[in-house]
Design a protein around this motif. Structure first.
Motif, short mmCIF file in Angstrom:
data_model
loop_
_atom_site.label_atom_id
_atom_site.label_comp_id
_atom_site.label_asym_id
_atom_site.label_seq_id
_atom_site.Cartn_x
_atom_site.Cartn_y
_atom_site.Cartn_z
N VAL A 195 0.89 -1.16 0.00
CA VAL A 195 0.00 0.00 0.00
C VAL A 195 0.93 1.21 0.00
O VAL A 195 1.82 1.31 0.85
CB VAL A 195 -0.92 -0.01 1.23
CG1 VAL A 195 -1.80 1.22 1.26
CG2 VAL A 195 -1.77 -1.29 1.23
N VAL A 196 0.77 2.07 -0.98
CA VAL A 196 1.82 3.06 -1.21
C VAL A 196 1.34 4.50 -1.03
O VAL A 196 0.21 4.84 -1.34
CB VAL A 196 2.46 2.89 -2.61
CG1 VAL A 196 3.20 1.57 -2.67
CG2 VAL A 196 1.41 2.96 -3.71
N VAL A 197 2.23 5.30 -0.49
CA VAL A 197 1.91 6.68 -0.12
C VAL A 197 2.91 7.59 -0.84
O VAL A 197 4.10 7.30 -0.85
CB VAL A 197 2.06 6.84 1.41
CG1 VAL A 197 1.76 8.25 1.85
CG2 VAL A 197 1.17 5.84 2.14
N PRO A 198 2.44 8.68 -1.44
CA PRO A 198 3.39 9.61 -2.03
C PRO A 198 4.06 10.41 -0.94
O PRO A 198 3.64 10.38 0.22
CB PRO A 198 2.49 10.52 -2.88
CG PRO A 198 1.21 10.55 -2.12
CD PRO A 198 1.05 9.17 -1.53
N LEU A 199 5.08 11.12 -1.34
CA LEU A 199 5.68 12.07 -0.42
C LEU A 199 4.73 13.28 -0.38
O LEU A 199 4.38 13.83 -1.43
CB LEU A 199 7.01 12.45 -1.03
CG LEU A 199 8.15 12.75 -0.14
CD1 LEU A 199 9.41 12.41 -0.87
CD2 LEU A 199 8.04 14.20 0.15
N ILE A 200 4.27 13.64 0.78
CA ILE A 200 3.26 14.71 0.88
C ILE A 200 3.94 16.03 1.21
O ILE A 200 4.52 16.20 2.29
CB ILE A 200 2.20 14.38 1.95
CG1 ILE A 200 1.58 13.00 1.66
CG2 ILE A 200 1.12 15.46 1.99
CD1 ILE A 200 0.61 12.51 2.73
N ASP A 201 3.89 16.96 0.26
CA ASP A 201 4.44 18.29 0.49
C ASP A 201 3.35 19.22 1.01
O ASP A 201 2.16 18.94 0.88
CB ASP A 201 5.00 18.85 -0.82
CG ASP A 201 6.27 18.13 -1.26
OD1 ASP A 201 7.18 17.98 -0.44
OD2 ASP A 201 6.33 17.72 -2.44
N VAL A 202 3.79 20.35 1.55
CA VAL A 202 2.83 21.32 2.10
C VAL A 202 2.54 22.41 1.07
O VAL A 202 3.45 23.00 0.51
CB VAL A 202 3.42 21.98 3.36
CG1 VAL A 202 2.53 23.12 3.86
CG2 VAL A 202 3.62 20.94 4.46
N ILE A 203 1.26 22.64 0.81
CA ILE A 203 0.88 23.84 0.07
C ILE A 203 0.36 24.82 1.12
O ILE A 203 -0.55 24.49 1.89
CB ILE A 203 -0.21 23.54 -0.98
CG1 ILE A 203 0.32 22.55 -2.02
CG2 ILE A 203 -0.68 24.84 -1.65
CD1 ILE A 203 -0.70 22.11 -3.04
N ASN A 204 0.98 25.99 1.16
CA ASN A 204 0.63 26.96 2.20
C ASN A 204 -0.83 27.41 2.08
O ASN A 204 -1.27 27.79 1.01
CB ASN A 204 1.59 28.14 2.11
CG ASN A 204 1.43 29.07 3.29
OD1 ASN A 204 0.40 29.74 3.43
ND2 ASN A 204 2.42 29.10 4.16
#
Ligand code: UD2
Ligand code: MN
Length: 532
Positions: A195-204
């Motif tokens: 089960v795979v998760v992307p790298l989650i970046d922050v959008i301000n």
């Protein structure tokens, strides 16, 4: 057509190029003020969002090594992207949909399924449906729940309609970057129980800046009060990656004990096989840890895929309300704990006494049956093998409980309700004798560390009053500060030779003083808490 006109009006508000490539942008004058007001209401600056194109260009954030990886698109499984939403800002939602359409290769994007969890916002009810029908690819489908159902049941409704081989779940306020989908599908293609998760970046949430801070990333953990949190990749995992991916460890799939919950991909068949979701979870919260524990304990793996990056707007508060204003996070977490946490459940109740015997938890028999049917491993196995870094306040400790001044219940070590995710001063408060107070739970480990679940005791020796400061612990017991509990009942700091003292308390804060075996204010004992 009224909607046609409104849609044109929306588009005319957008400024081409604004915030392109994820740079931050600002409003000015009167707009700035209404933008701030919309932020206060929605947790997102909606006025600014309305001015940014639905198609703004994504930033370039891919790691160099990812650019060399080749995916044979035609051999990859197809994806159904499922986005559930409740009262989300219209332009933010549409930007999410457009960004998927703009970045996912059409050969592998089977469909985008939008599930409206019975929002009441006018634009989501009428205009959105019209926009989807007249302006977007026929791959985009919109469904509406018949009542507000919570994100779990809304996601299940989306999953039931999906026809792609892989389900990709996204929150309704995301922006994908180029190449995000292929690595997720490719990994599932290689290993169907991943089960795979992307790298989650922050959008301000105020400036819409896409805040990618380089190539480092965190993996998921959890706290014993039932929340998800982020941690550095442990050395143990780095070693596994070196074996697995040789010299490309920066882009190697990274095992993660838990996931944040909103953005992940899973084989459709495997999703149903492994128990989809607990459909009795209401509102928001808890389903992410439930799914994380279940996947690991029942034979799957949970992996962060560094070549897949997606931005998400993290809001500081919930702009929507929950069914009957209940603590759905707490209730769902108890449902999760009863099925998956075995005797570790007790630790949850110690940290959340209000959740013990909570009347709204309901029956979890069918999920226990699932656990038996899938022959899942124990929570103890999970802790030892998947998350061994996690400090458990009752394991490998010499003592655990309340720390009280000897024969004086007016003084117990206490966090004084400070923010425990930052360094804070250790204080004292009246001992809670009849209940377990999470603020008064301390452990003294075999390695002589004095700590709580997350923080370790040190001395701040920069000032004349040497306060005792609790700082977030490094992984496990790696902290250098150690304490001896002396035969005079003092806590003596081995590095400085000073003792914890409550003489001349200032704002209830403890300090370190020259050890004096006769001093009453330096004597401390562990008291067993009830239900231990
Ligand atoms: C995180 C997850 C979120 C979910 C949650 C725990 C990320 C980035 N986000 O919180 O996906 O796992 O933890 O439950 O990992 N929604 C509904 N119906 C509702 C309430 C919400 O459909 O009754 C939608 C909402 O519009 C959004 C999604 O569910 O699209 C997740 O909600 P959130 O964004 O408020 O959750 P978040 O990101 O704080
Ligand atoms: Mn979200």
């Amino acid at each position: 057509m009224a909607f046609e006109h409104e849609i044109e009006m929306d588009l005319s508000k957008q400024i081409p190029g604004l915030c392109d490539f994820g740079v931050e942008c600002f409003l000015s004058g009167e707009e700035m003020e209404i933008g701030e007001a919309s932020y206060a209401e929605n947790g997102i600056n909606v006025i600014l969002s309305d001015k940014i194109s639905y198609n703004r260009s994504p930033p370039y954030v891919q790691h160099e090594l990812c650019k060399n990886v080749h995916y044979d698109i035609l051999s990859l499984p197809t994806a159904s992207v499922i986005i559930t939403f409740y009262e989300e800002p219209y332009s933010v939602l549409l930007r999410t949909v457009h960004s998927v359409l703009n970045t996912a290769p059409s050969a592998i994007l089977k469909e985008i399924i939008l599930v409206d969890d019975f929002s009441s916002r006018r634009d989501l009810k009428g205009k959105l449906g019209y926009y989807v029908k007249t302006r977007l690819s026929s791959k985009v489908k919109l469904f509406r729940m018949r009542r507000q159902s919570g994100l779990v049941r809304a996601r299940l409704a989306g999953a039931q309609r999906a026809t792609g081989s892989v389900l990709v779940f996204l929150d309704a306020h995301c922006e994908c970057t180029s190449g995000w989908l292929q690595p997720l599908l490719s990994r599932i293609h290689q290993s169907r129980s991943s089960v795979v998760v992307p790298l989650i970046d922050v959008i301000n949430q105020k400036t819409f800046e896409y805040e990618s801070d380089g190539y480092g990333f965190d993996i998921g953990g959890f706290t014993l009060d039932g929340h998800f949190d982020w941690h550095d990749v442990p050395e143990r995992e780095r070693e596994r990656q070196r074996r697995e991916c040789k010299d490309e460890i920066e882009i190697c799939p990274t095992y993660s004990p838990t996931m944040a919950g909103g953005l992940f991909a899973i084989s459709r068949d495997y999703f149903w096989e492994i128990g989809s979701y607990d459909e009795q979870m209401d509102g928001w919260g808890g389903e992410n840890l439930e799914m994380s524990f279940r996947i690991w304990m029942c034979g799957g793996t949970l992996e962060t895929i560094p070549c897949s990056r997606i931005g998400h707007i993290f809001r500081e508060f919930h702009p929507y309300s929950f069914p009957n204003d209940k603590d759905t996070h707490g209730i769902n977490t108890v449902r999760m704990a009863k099925v998956w946490m075995d005797d570790y459940q007790e630790l949850l109740y110690m940290n959340r006494p209000d959740l013990r015997n909570h009347p709204d938890v309901g029956d979890v028999t069918h999920r226990k049956v699932l656990r038996d049917k899938l022959k899942c491993k124990s929570f103890e196995w999970y802790m030892q093998n998947i998350y061994p870094e996690k400090f458990i306040p009752t394991r490998n400790v010499q003592n655990y409980g309340r720390i009280s001044a000897i024969e004086d219940d007016r003084f117990c070590f206490d966090d004084l309700q400070q923010n425990i995710d930052e360094p804070y001063n250790l204080g004292v408060y009246s001992c809670y004798k009849h209940d377990i107070a999470p603020s008064q739970l301390f452990s003294y480990t075999y390695n002589k560390v004095l700590r709580t679940e997350r923080s370790c005791a040190t001395i701040d020796d920069r000032r004349s009053t040497k306060y005792i400061v609790m700082i977030p612990c490094n992984s496990d017991d790696e902290v250098t500060d150690t304490w001896v509990h002396t035969s005079f009942n003092q806590f003596k700091h081995e590095q400085t030779g000073l003792c914890i003292d409550r003489k001349n308390l200032d704002k209830n804060l403890l300090h370190a003083a020259v050890c004096d075996s006769l001093s009453k204010t330096q004597k401390w004992e562990f008291q067993k808490t009830k239900k231990q």
